[in-house]
Design a protein around this motif. Structure first.
Motif, mmCIF file in Angstrom:
data_model
loop_
_atom_site.group_PDB
_atom_site.id
_atom_site.type_symbol
_atom_site.label_atom_id
_atom_site.label_comp_id
_atom_site.label_asym_id
_atom_site.label_seq_id
_atom_site.Cartn_x
_atom_site.Cartn_y
_atom_site.Cartn_z
ATOM 1 N N GLU A 62 -10.423 11.550 6.203
ATOM 2 C CA GLU A 62 -11.164 10.579 7.013
ATOM 3 C C GLU A 62 -10.202 9.798 7.907
ATOM 4 O O GLU A 62 -9.178 9.298 7.444
ATOM 5 C CB GLU A 62 -11.929 9.616 6.099
ATOM 6 N N ARG A 63 -10.534 9.674 9.182
ATOM 7 C CA ARG A 63 -9.699 8.918 10.114
ATOM 8 C C ARG A 63 -10.114 7.455 10.090
ATOM 9 O O ARG A 63 -11.296 7.125 10.237
ATOM 10 C CB ARG A 63 -9.820 9.485 11.530
ATOM 11 N N VAL A 64 -9.132 6.574 9.894
ATOM 12 C CA VAL A 64 -9.404 5.147 9.747
ATOM 13 C C VAL A 64 -8.379 4.332 10.541
ATOM 14 O O VAL A 64 -7.355 4.860 10.986
ATOM 15 C CB VAL A 64 -9.346 4.721 8.256
ATOM 16 N N ASN A 65 -8.672 3.065 10.677
ATOM 17 C CA ASN A 65 -7.715 2.116 11.235
ATOM 18 C C ASN A 65 -7.311 1.140 10.139
ATOM 19 O O ASN A 65 -8.180 0.556 9.480
ATOM 20 C CB ASN A 65 -8.329 1.342 12.411
ATOM 21 N N GLY A 108 -5.882 12.969 -5.950
ATOM 22 C CA GLY A 108 -5.777 12.371 -4.626
ATOM 23 C C GLY A 108 -4.364 11.967 -4.252
ATOM 24 O O GLY A 108 -4.032 11.892 -3.061
ATOM 25 N N HIS A 109 -3.521 11.714 -5.247
ATOM 26 C CA HIS A 109 -2.136 11.334 -4.965
ATOM 27 C C HIS A 109 -1.403 12.435 -4.192
ATOM 28 O O HIS A 109 -0.465 12.154 -3.439
ATOM 29 C CB HIS A 109 -1.375 11.036 -6.263
ATOM 30 N N GLU A 122 -1.294 13.087 4.185
ATOM 31 C CA GLU A 122 -2.435 13.284 5.085
ATOM 32 C C GLU A 122 -3.156 11.961 5.313
ATOM 33 O O GLU A 122 -3.586 11.659 6.439
ATOM 34 C CB GLU A 122 -3.401 14.310 4.496
ATOM 35 N N ALA A 123 -3.287 11.148 4.262
ATOM 36 C CA ALA A 123 -3.940 9.850 4.399
ATOM 37 C C ALA A 123 -3.167 8.944 5.358
ATOM 38 O O ALA A 123 -3.761 8.231 6.166
ATOM 39 C CB ALA A 123 -4.064 9.181 3.027
ATOM 40 N N ILE A 124 -1.833 8.983 5.281
ATOM 41 C CA ILE A 124 -1.006 8.177 6.186
ATOM 42 C C ILE A 124 -1.196 8.636 7.627
ATOM 43 O O ILE A 124 -1.351 7.822 8.550
ATOM 44 C CB ILE A 124 0.473 8.257 5.767
ATOM 45 N N GLU A 125 -1.220 9.952 7.827
ATOM 46 C CA GLU A 125 -1.436 10.500 9.175
ATOM 47 C C GLU A 125 -2.774 10.062 9.744
ATOM 48 O O GLU A 125 -2.920 9.907 10.965
ATOM 49 C CB GLU A 125 -1.371 12.031 9.129
ATOM 50 N N ASN A 126 -3.745 9.828 8.866
ATOM 51 C CA ASN A 126 -5.090 9.465 9.319
ATOM 52 C C ASN A 126 -5.355 7.965 9.303
ATOM 53 O O ASN A 126 -6.497 7.533 9.465
ATOM 54 C CB ASN A 126 -6.139 10.192 8.476
ATOM 55 N N LEU A 143 8.386 8.019 1.724
ATOM 56 C CA LEU A 143 7.212 7.342 2.281
ATOM 57 C C LEU A 143 7.256 5.824 2.090
ATOM 58 O O LEU A 143 6.393 5.117 2.605
ATOM 59 C CB LEU A 143 5.937 7.896 1.623
ATOM 60 N N GLN A 144 8.275 5.350 1.383
ATOM 61 C CA GLN A 144 8.307 3.925 1.066
ATOM 62 C C GLN A 144 8.514 3.035 2.282
ATOM 63 O O GLN A 144 8.183 1.856 2.251
ATOM 64 C CB GLN A 144 9.389 3.649 0.015
ATOM 65 N N ASN A 145 9.040 3.603 3.355
ATOM 66 C CA ASN A 145 9.215 2.803 4.565
ATOM 67 C C ASN A 145 8.038 2.973 5.524
ATOM 68 O O ASN A 145 8.052 2.465 6.638
ATOM 69 C CB ASN A 145 10.521 3.175 5.290
#
Length: 453
Positions: free
Chosen positions: A33-36, A50-51, A56-60, A77-79
Motif C-alpha cells: 500500500e502506498r502511503v504518506n 510482515g517483518h 517494501e513498506a519503506i519504499e511505499n 535500515l536504522q538510518n
C-alpha cells in the motif's frame, strides 16, 4: 489520522534508529500500500511474516514501524526509519487503536449480525452524516486486524464512528466490543452463517450477543424483533425493531417495487421511502432511523439520508441487462437466511411478469448443508417461474424443487458458462433475474456478461 510519532512511541518499550519530530498520517499492514508518513505494522501469520517486507513498506512511504522485539533489526535500515520495539505487533496495533479512540472520543456505533451488517452500516452512515462528521468501516475490515485499522483511519474531528464487527467463533465479537466500547450496538439478525463453526443458531445468537460485553453502562442495543432467539432481550436499554406487532418499533410495509419501498413505524403518520429492494432492508433502515432519532437527527435529514443512500456493491444491486431486462446482483455472499430474503425480494417485484432466480453454492454450513440448501426450495414462490441452479451444492436446491413438483422451470448446471448461455436466451424487457450465492461462486461474472453495454 495525524499524530506525532511520540503518540506511537508510547506504546513501545524502546525506540531504535532514525528519530525526528514528525507526524504519522497512516497506519498500515500491507507493505504494498502506498502511503504518506506511514507507520508500518508487520503482522506475523501462519504462512508469512510482515517483518520480511519492511523494505517494501519503506519504499511505499513508511517512516516508522512497530517491530517485534525478538526480531533482528536490519542495521542498514536504522538510518531510514524509526523502529518502535514491542512484544507483539498485533497487540500493539490493537492498543494503539484503543488509545486513539480515547483521544478522539467519538460516539461509537457497533454493528453485527449474520446478514445485513454492511448495508446497515451504509444506512447508518448515510443518515448520520447529514448532522455529524462520521467515519465507517471500509470494505470488510471488520475483524481483530481490520477494525483497529479502521479506528486508526478516522480523522481527529470524527464525531461518530460506525464499526462493523464480524466473527467466526466465540469470543471474537466480545474482544472487538471491549476494544471499541460502543455507545450503541445493532444486531441485524441471527441467521445460518458460521454453522460449520458454531453448529446451532442458538450458539450464533450467543456469539452475536457478545457485542454487549463492551457496551458502555448506559448504552443502547437494537435487535431484530422478529427473531425468537432474541425475544426475551427487551428492556429499557434494548430496543426491538421488526414486523412483529410485539416489537417496540413495529414496521408496516405499505408498498414495494423496483424503485422504492414505503413504510411506517408504530402509529406515526410519517411515511419513509427507501430506494432499496428487500423487506429485510426495510428493517435495516429502521435500525438506522431509530438510532438517528436517538442522536437528534431531524426528520428531514433522516429522509434525505434514505434518499441518498449509497450501498457497498453486490447487495441487491440493480443493473440494466440485455433486451431491457433487470438484473439484481446480490452475489457478494449468501447464507440460507439471506438467500430466502433475496427470493422474497424478487417476489415483491410485481412489475416483472418473468422472474428468474440464479442460485449457487452456500458455504460454511456444516453437517446440515444439504438440508439447508433444500430448505431454500420451500421459499421459492409460485410467482417465480424459473430457477437456475449452479454448482454441486446449488444443485440440491434444484433437486428439492423437482422433488416437490414445483410449477416452474428448473435448470441445473455444473458451469457458469452453460448457465449464462441459457439465461441470455431468456432475457426480455419483462424479465428480472436475481443472482445469489456464496462469495466463492463469483456469480457476478455472469452479471457482467449480461449487462447492457
Amino acid at each position: 489520522m495525524k499524530q506525532q510519532l511520540a503518540f506511537f512511541e508510547s506504546i513501545g518499550e524502546s525506540v531504535v534508529g532514525k528519530r525526528k519530530n514528525q507526524f504519522i498520517e497512516k497506519a498500515f499492514t500491507n507493505s504494498k500500500e502506498r502511503v504518506n508518513n506511514g507507520l508500518f505494522i508487520p503482522i506475523q501469520g501462519e504462512r508469512f511474516d510482515g517483518h520480511d517486507f519492511i523494505e517494501e513498506a519503506i519504499e511505499n512511504g513508511a517512516v516508522a514501524t512497530y517491530w517485534q522485539k525478538d526480531k533482528q533489526i536490519p542495521e542498514h535500515l536504522q538510518n531510514k526509519i524509526t523502529f518502535i520495539l514491542v512484544p507483539n505487533t498485533l497487540n500493539a496495533l490493537q492498543k494503539t487503536a484503543e488509545q486513539f479512540l480515547a483521544t478522539v472520543q467519538p460516539t461509537v456505533i457497533a454493528i453485527t449480525g449474520s446478514n445485513g451488517k454492511t448495508t446497515t452500516k451504509d444506512l447508518v452512515s448515510s443518515l448520520l452524516s447529514s448532522t455529524f462528521r462520521t467515519y465507517k468501516t471500509q470494505g470488510n475490515l471488520n475483524n481483530h486486524i481490520g477494525m483497529p485499522l479502521t479506528i486508526l483511519s478516522m480523522d481527529e474531528s470524527c464525531e461518530v464512528l460506525i464499526l462493523e464487527m464480524g466473527m467466526n467463533h466465540f469470543g471474537e465479537i466480545s474482544f472487538l466490543s471491549r476494544l471499541a466500547k460502543p455507545h450503541f450496538a445493532i444486531i441485524t439478525n441471527i441467521g445460518d452463517s458460521h454453522l460449520e463453526q458454531l453448529r446451532t443458531r442458538e450458539n450464533i445468537a450467543k456469539a452475536k450477543l457478545e457485542i454487549r460485553d463492551g457496551l458502555v453502562d448506559d448504552g443502547t442495543l437494537f435487535i431484530d424483533g422478529d427473531e425468537p432467539l432474541l425475544e426475551t432481550m427487551e428492556n429499557r436499554h434494548v430496543i426491538s425493531c421488526g414486523f412483529n406487532e410485539h416489537s417496540y418499533v413495529n414496521i408496516t410495509l405499505l408498498s414495494s417495487n423496483e424503485h422504492k419501498q414505503t413504510f411506517r413505524l408504530n402509529d406515526e403518520r410519517t411515511t419513509y421511502k427507501l430506494p432499496l429492494l428487500g423487506k429485510h432492508n426495510v428493517k435495516n433502515a429502521v435500525y438506522a432511523i431509530v438510532l438517528a432519532k436517538h442522536l437528534g437527527v431531524t426528520e428531514s435529514n433522516v429522509q434525505k439520508g434514505l434518499e441518498n443512500i449509497q450501498l457497498t456493491g453486490m447487495r441487491l444491486q440493480r443493473e440494466r441487462g440485455k433486451q431491457g431486462s433487470l438484473l439484481i446482483n446480490d452475489a457478494y455472499n449468501a447464507s440460507p437466511t439471506s438467500m430466502i430474503a433475496a427470493l422474497q425480494s424478487l417476489s415483491l417485484l410485481h412489475d416483472y411478469p418473468s422472474k428468474i432466480a440464479v442460485l449457487g453454492d452456500m458455504y460454511e454450513l456444516g453437517e446440515k448443508e444439504k438440508s439447508l440448501h433444500e430448505k431454500v426450495a420451500n421459499y421459492v414462490g409460485d410467482d417465480i417461474d424459473t430457477v437456475i441452479c449452479i454448482g454441486e451444492k446449488g444443485s440440491w436446491i434444484g433437486e428439492a424443487l423437482l422433488a416437490r413438483n414445483w410449477s416452474g422451470h428448473v435448470y441445473i448446471y455444473d458451469s457458469k458458462d452453460a448457465a449464462t448461455t441459457r439465461l441470455e436466451s431468456m432475457l426480455t424487457a419483462e424479465t428480472v433475474v436475481l443472482f445469489k450465492a456464496s462469495r466463492g461462486m463469483q456469480l457476478e461474472s455472469i452479471v457482467e456478461n449480461l449487462v447492457c453495454r
